[in-house]
Enzyme design. Sequence first.
Site, PDB file in Angstrom:
ATOM      1  N   GLU A 119       0.882  -1.114  -0.024  1.00  0.00           N
ATOM      2  CA  GLU A 119      -0.082   0.046   0.113  1.00  0.00           C
ATOM      3  C   GLU A 119       0.888   1.333  -0.092  1.00  0.00           C
ATOM      4  OE1 GLU A 119      -4.414  -1.074   2.017  1.00  0.00           O
ATOM      5  OE2 GLU A 119      -2.487  -0.869   3.518  1.00  0.00           O
ATOM      6  N   CYS A 132       3.605   8.512   1.307  1.00  0.00           N
ATOM      7  CA  CYS A 132       4.030   7.550   2.243  1.00  0.00           C
ATOM      8  C   CYS A 132       4.200   6.261   1.257  1.00  0.00           C
ATOM      9  CB  CYS A 132       3.311   7.632   3.317  1.00  0.00           C
ATOM     10  SG  CYS A 132       3.464   6.249   4.498  1.00  0.00           S
ATOM     11  N   CYS A 139       6.276  -7.036   7.132  1.00  0.00           N
ATOM     12  CA  CYS A 139       7.500  -6.338   7.976  1.00  0.00           C
ATOM     13  C   CYS A 139       7.754  -7.637   9.018  1.00  0.00           C
ATOM     14  CB  CYS A 139       6.829  -5.259   8.714  1.00  0.00           C
ATOM     15  SG  CYS A 139       8.071  -4.418   9.768  1.00  0.00           S
ATOM     16  N   CYS A 143       6.021  -5.223  15.497  1.00  0.00           N
ATOM     17  CA  CYS A 143       5.792  -4.203  16.813  1.00  0.00           C
ATOM     18  C   CYS A 143       4.017  -4.282  17.020  1.00  0.00           C
ATOM     19  CB  CYS A 143       5.827  -2.736  16.239  1.00  0.00           C
ATOM     20  SG  CYS A 143       7.509  -2.447  15.811  1.00  0.00           S
ATOM     21  N   CYS A 146       1.025  -2.339  15.534  1.00  0.00           N
ATOM     22  CA  CYS A 146       1.055  -2.047  13.867  1.00  0.00           C
ATOM     23  C   CYS A 146       0.612  -3.181  13.003  1.00  0.00           C
ATOM     24  CB  CYS A 146       2.623  -1.750  13.493  1.00  0.00           C
ATOM     25  SG  CYS A 146       2.824  -1.463  11.731  1.00  0.00           S
ATOM     26  N   GLY A 189       6.772  -1.908   6.175  1.00  0.00           N
ATOM     27  CA  GLY A 189       8.129  -2.371   6.168  1.00  0.00           C
ATOM     28  C   GLY A 189       9.074  -1.492   6.928  1.00  0.00           C
ATOM     29  N   SER A 221      11.841   6.352   8.141  1.00  0.00           N
ATOM     30  CA  SER A 221      11.417   6.217   9.615  1.00  0.00           C
ATOM     31  C   SER A 221      11.947   4.606   9.842  1.00  0.00           C
ATOM     32  CB  SER A 221       9.964   6.153   9.771  1.00  0.00           C
ATOM     33  OG  SER A 221       9.535   5.958  10.910  1.00  0.00           O
ATOM     34  N   SER A 244      11.553   5.390  15.574  1.00  0.00           N
ATOM     35  CA  SER A 244      10.194   4.928  16.373  1.00  0.00           C
ATOM     36  C   SER A 244      10.704   4.551  17.886  1.00  0.00           C
ATOM     37  CB  SER A 244       9.439   3.946  15.592  1.00  0.00           C
ATOM     38  OG  SER A 244       9.130   4.276  14.553  1.00  0.00           O
ATOM     39  N   HIS A 246       8.619   5.266  21.167  1.00  0.00           N
ATOM     40  CA  HIS A 246       7.224   4.735  21.791  1.00  0.00           C
ATOM     41  C   HIS A 246       7.445   4.420  23.038  1.00  0.00           C
ATOM     42  CE1 HIS A 246       5.828   5.031  17.737  1.00  0.00           C
ATOM     43  NE2 HIS A 246       6.504   3.807  17.292  1.00  0.00           N
ATOM     44  N   CYS A 363      -0.782   6.155  10.139  1.00  0.00           N
ATOM     45  CA  CYS A 363       0.476   5.267  10.738  1.00  0.00           C
ATOM     46  C   CYS A 363       0.086   4.005  11.231  1.00  0.00           C
ATOM     47  CB  CYS A 363       1.217   6.153  11.446  1.00  0.00           C
ATOM     48  SG  CYS A 363       1.876   7.575  11.240  1.00  0.00           S
TER      49      CYS A 363
HETATM   50  N1  SAH Z   1       9.396   0.353  10.338  1.00  0.00           N
HETATM   51  C1  SAH Z   1       9.294   2.062  10.239  1.00  0.00           C
HETATM   52  C2  SAH Z   1       8.129   2.487   9.439  1.00  0.00           C
HETATM   53  C3  SAH Z   1       6.942   2.122  10.072  1.00  0.00           C
HETATM   54  S1  SAH Z   1       5.665   3.091  10.124  1.00  0.00           S
HETATM   55  C4  SAH Z   1       9.313   2.501  11.655  1.00  0.00           C
HETATM   56  O1  SAH Z   1       9.081   1.446  12.550  1.00  0.00           O
HETATM   57  O2  SAH Z   1       9.643   3.596  11.982  1.00  0.00           O
HETATM   58  C5  SAH Z   1       5.718   4.729  10.705  1.00  0.00           C
HETATM   59  C6  SAH Z   1       5.519   5.096  11.986  1.00  0.00           C
HETATM   60  O3  SAH Z   1       3.981   4.655  12.387  1.00  0.00           O
HETATM   61  C7  SAH Z   1       6.413   4.315  12.811  1.00  0.00           C
HETATM   62  O4  SAH Z   1       6.817   5.139  14.042  1.00  0.00           O
HETATM   63  C8  SAH Z   1       5.438   3.376  13.764  1.00  0.00           C
HETATM   64  O5  SAH Z   1       5.674   2.951  14.855  1.00  0.00           O
HETATM   65  C9  SAH Z   1       4.125   4.088  13.806  1.00  0.00           C
HETATM   66  N2  SAH Z   1       2.854   3.278  14.093  1.00  0.00           N
HETATM   67  C10 SAH Z   1       2.860   1.903  13.579  1.00  0.00           C
HETATM   68  N3  SAH Z   1       1.550   1.609  14.159  1.00  0.00           N
HETATM   69  C11 SAH Z   1       0.898   2.653  14.455  1.00  0.00           C
HETATM   70  C12 SAH Z   1      -0.335   2.877  15.011  1.00  0.00           C
HETATM   71  N4  SAH Z   1      -1.135   1.827  15.223  1.00  0.00           N
HETATM   72  N5  SAH Z   1      -0.797   4.121  15.395  1.00  0.00           N
HETATM   73  C13 SAH Z   1       0.328   5.257  15.379  1.00  0.00           C
HETATM   74  N6  SAH Z   1       1.369   4.930  14.801  1.00  0.00           N
HETATM   75  C14 SAH Z   1       1.704   3.891  14.429  1.00  0.00           C
END
Ligand code: SAH
Length: 385
Positions: A119, A132, A139, A143, A146, A189, A221, A244, A246, A363
């Site tokens: 996507e 994006c 992936c 996480c 995600c 990814g 990212s 990332s 968190h 995201c």
């Molecule tokens: N693999 C990369 C890119 C992934 S997505 C990474 O981990 O950074 C980009 C961002 O969206 C990352 O910071 C990820 O942690 C965040 N993200 C993932 N799931 C999410 C969610 N359900 N709500 C808000 N942010 C989220």
Amino acid sequence: MQPIPLDTKIEQRQPPSSAEGGAGGAGTLPNLYDFTLEELTDFIKQLGQPTYRAKQIWEWLYINFAQSFDEMTNLSKSLRETLKRSATLSTLTPVVTQHSSDEQTVKKLFQLPDGQLIETVLMGYEKRQTVCISTQAGCAMNCVFCATGQMGFYRNLTVGEIVAQVTHFCRELSDEDKRLTNIVMMGMGEPLHNYANTIAALDRITAENGINLGARKITISTVGLVPAIRNYADEQRQTPLAISLHAATDEERGKLLPINRRWKIADLMAACHYYIEQTGRRLTFEWALINGENDTIEQATALGALLEGMLCHVNLIPLNPTGGFDGGPSSRERVDDFQATLSEYGVSSTVRVRRGIDIQAGCGQLRDRAIAEAYQVKGSKIDFG
Ligand code: SAH
């Protein structure tokens, strides 16, 4: 270029629909978007054509964003026919297009020639058009909050598959007299897990003889692959990194991001400091605020202490809902308290406006229902212990 900075071998998996293919057997032909200009020139020579043809084709790909060989009207008809037989142009077949109710966000589901699904999201703002993009099908990082992490890993995207997501939207924007202004590598990814192709795609997107997007207009990212961050720092590139994070304690981060069991926060922060020293660039930290989980004053205080005095900024994103995770977004009040605590430490932060939530384009939401249905074989995941 260093190999994938993880010592765990990870299996590539095929979706069950792969036999049908996405672009009519195109998978066996070379994809022109995978070539550098030199490679394209070699390819053209092999077809018995003069080398200036490569330059013409390059411009059709990266300046005019052609979607078919027939559009390449300064090539002879016979050369166009030869190209059709010997190469592919558009390896991304759009399967589903969704528009958010405010019409500002568009999400496309693309099928790749081997049946994989990815996507890509276009976010329109008043003065910016941001795409994006995805760097992997699925992936491996797992996480918990995600949607892409929940599906597992299928395979790395090729350079051409990463770049073609950009040219696809460049074409659509140019049809509306608009221009792409920014790219975030925040789709499906982990970009640094597909390091070589991500970097090659970056070079392609910023090349002056093509799309020519400023390197600073792109953000990579990463979940925090420590050796890859150090490697990237050594490359001294202008393209900024977002990390990332968190959570600010190993206990909390380990629950949300399994990678934290491989590299603890101290290792990650050392790599982040190294990046800033090497590049002089500000780092962005991303933080999805999960109600009652990582939005506590304790976490905000720990984060403030961790980042105090650092050249950085925090992006706070109230959690977007995903099917495989129970948590919800933090309330406005909790977000405000979190931000106030950070500012006591002199740490700047922005609360990100959530976009495209009604079409699961926010995201971490990239895993269309169509993908979930197609991928009945679970993707592989790295066991971080
Ligand atoms: N693999 C990369 C890119 C992934 S997505 C990474 O981990 O950074 C980009 C961002 O969206 C990352 O910071 C990820 O942690 C965040 N993200 C993932 N799931 C999410 C969610 N359900 N709500 C808000 N942010 C989220």
